[in-house]
Enzyme design. Structure first.
Site, PDB file in Angstrom:
ATOM      1  CG  HIS A 242       7.562  -0.805  -9.336  1.00  0.00           C
ATOM      2  ND1 HIS A 242       8.600  -1.003  -8.535  1.00  0.00           N
ATOM      3  CD2 HIS A 242       7.257   0.506  -9.026  1.00  0.00           C
ATOM      4  CE1 HIS A 242       8.995  -0.192  -7.951  1.00  0.00           C
ATOM      5  NE2 HIS A 242       7.973   0.770  -7.975  1.00  0.00           N
TER       6      HIS A 242
ATOM      7  CG  ASP B 225       8.384   5.962  -6.556  1.00  0.00           C
ATOM      8  OD1 ASP B 225       7.890   4.708  -5.984  1.00  0.00           O
ATOM      9  OD2 ASP B 225       9.497   5.700  -7.088  1.00  0.00           O
TER      10      ASP B 225
END
Length: 374
Positions: free
Chosen positions: A170, A295
């Site tokens: 990430h 997200d």
């Protein structure tokens, strides 16, 4: 689509929100439910209500970026790792039908990271893999970057492969030095606009070209944001990695970058709700390489779900990307305490004749008047 699964979804520890300051944008007139910090701290309230309203059955939760990777002090990073994982297990087990967990790990010491991942996957409940926020900050000024393509991280990759624990890579903020040299005078291009993708795609490609996936064929990696630009660059990547020019590159000589996708490397749609980009990704790396994600809370749950639910995509790919690919990659989700299952397109409310007629077409019931929204 009903029963979607989302797997790049953030939370924050109440005790560390200040030191792990989230980066995001809250509108000036936002309600309390729209504030980023509020939504990072909430798991079982507003978040769950939005999941119910938008057909999301389960979220895999992870500590907000930069997490342990943002702490250059090894002891502090390892302490945050264990406390975040203990807290997340407690939260997930309050409702394991709706939530699962990615382990937060300090990557200063690969053996310690392997041990903590092992603890989460074998001694704790609700964990299905790990999420690393790109490189690990180190050094007295935080400007040293530790990258995981280095051979000393093989002990960690071996553990992840043995545990069948996929690792999500990430984005995170740059180091102070890189920020000063690259982004200070153009901050609008940093972070989620461009900087995040450029740093993560380099790190993932470094891991692949270092031969990590070849040494550990059971290892699975995931990146978000529609592949951090990699699907669009696939031809050029494979074309330019000329073995005659780079004889010391450790990646298998008979493989291309694209060969790893769908087998060991996967992408999600997190924060990148573009149908042409998804079609491009499917064309380049195949639908079995792609998974739906949101997200949250950096992105809107309704916005992501309205986009995905209204895509004109064949029903088999839609339900696989929205659910089944995730279950195949994370089989622990089909075991206790989550007990999810593979579903058909019909189960997920996709396809079939549900509205009683096809006389004037599948999309609009009137021959002469548009009834659907413009």
């Amino acid at each position: 689509m009903h029963f979607k699964i989302a797997l790049e979804e953030g939370f924050a520890l109440p005790s560390s929100l200040a030191q792990n300051s989230p980066i995001g944008f809250t509108p000036a007139n936002a309600s309390p439910e729209e504030h980023l910090s509020t939504n990072l701290l909430d798991i079982h309230g507003h978040r769950l209500r939005q999941m119910d309203e938008n057909g999301v059955e389960l979220m895999i939760l992870s500590l907000n970026s930069a997490g342990c990777q943002g702490l250059s002090d090894q002891t502090a990073a390892e302490t945050l790792s264990s406390s975040a994982n203990d807290y997340l297990e407690d939260q997930v087990m309050k409702n394991p039908k709706r939530f699962a967990a990615f382990a937060a790990l300090s990557m200063h010491d690969p053996k310690q990271a392997a041990d903590e991942l092992t603890r989460c996957m074998t001694k704790k409940k609700g964990f299905v893999g790990a999420l690393l926020n790109d490189f690990q900050s180190s050094g007295p000024n935080g400007n040293t970057m530790l990258f995981y393509d280095h051979p000393r991280y093989d002990v960690f990759w071996q553990a992840a492969a043995d545990l069948r624990a996929p690792v999500y890579i990430h984005p995170r903020t740059p180091t102070p030095l890189i920020n000063e040299q690259m982004w200070k005078d153009r901050p609008w291009l940093n972070l989620s606009v461009l900087g995040f993708a450029n740093r993560v795609n380099m790190h993932l490609l470094a891991i692949i070209t270092a031969g990590v996936l070849d040494r550990f064929p059971d290892l699975k990696l995931v990146i978000g944001h529609m592949g951090e630009h990699i699907p669009f660059e696939m031809y050029r990547l494979d074309h330019k990695l000329d073995r005659a020019r780079f004889p010391n590159m450790k990646m298998r000589k008979d493989k291309l970058i694209r060969d790893y996708f769908g087998e060991q490397v996967f992408i999600t749609t997190s924060g990148h709700f573009s149908t042409p980009a998804l079609v491009c990704s499917i064309s380049e790396i195949g639908s079995k390489s792609c998974m739906f994600s949101i997200d949250y809370p950096f992105e809107s749950i309704p916005n992501a779900c309205v986009w995905y639910d209204e895509i004109q995509l064949n029903q088999h790919d839609l339900v696989d990307i929205g659910r089944n690919n995730c279950l195949r990659l994370f089989p622990k989700l089909m075991q206790e305490p989550h007990n999810l299952s593979i579903k058909s397109a019909w189960d997920c409310g996709i396809g079939g004749l549900r509205n009683g007629e096809t006389t004037y077409g599948l999309f609009n019931k009137s021959f002469n008047h548009r009834l659907m929204k413009q």
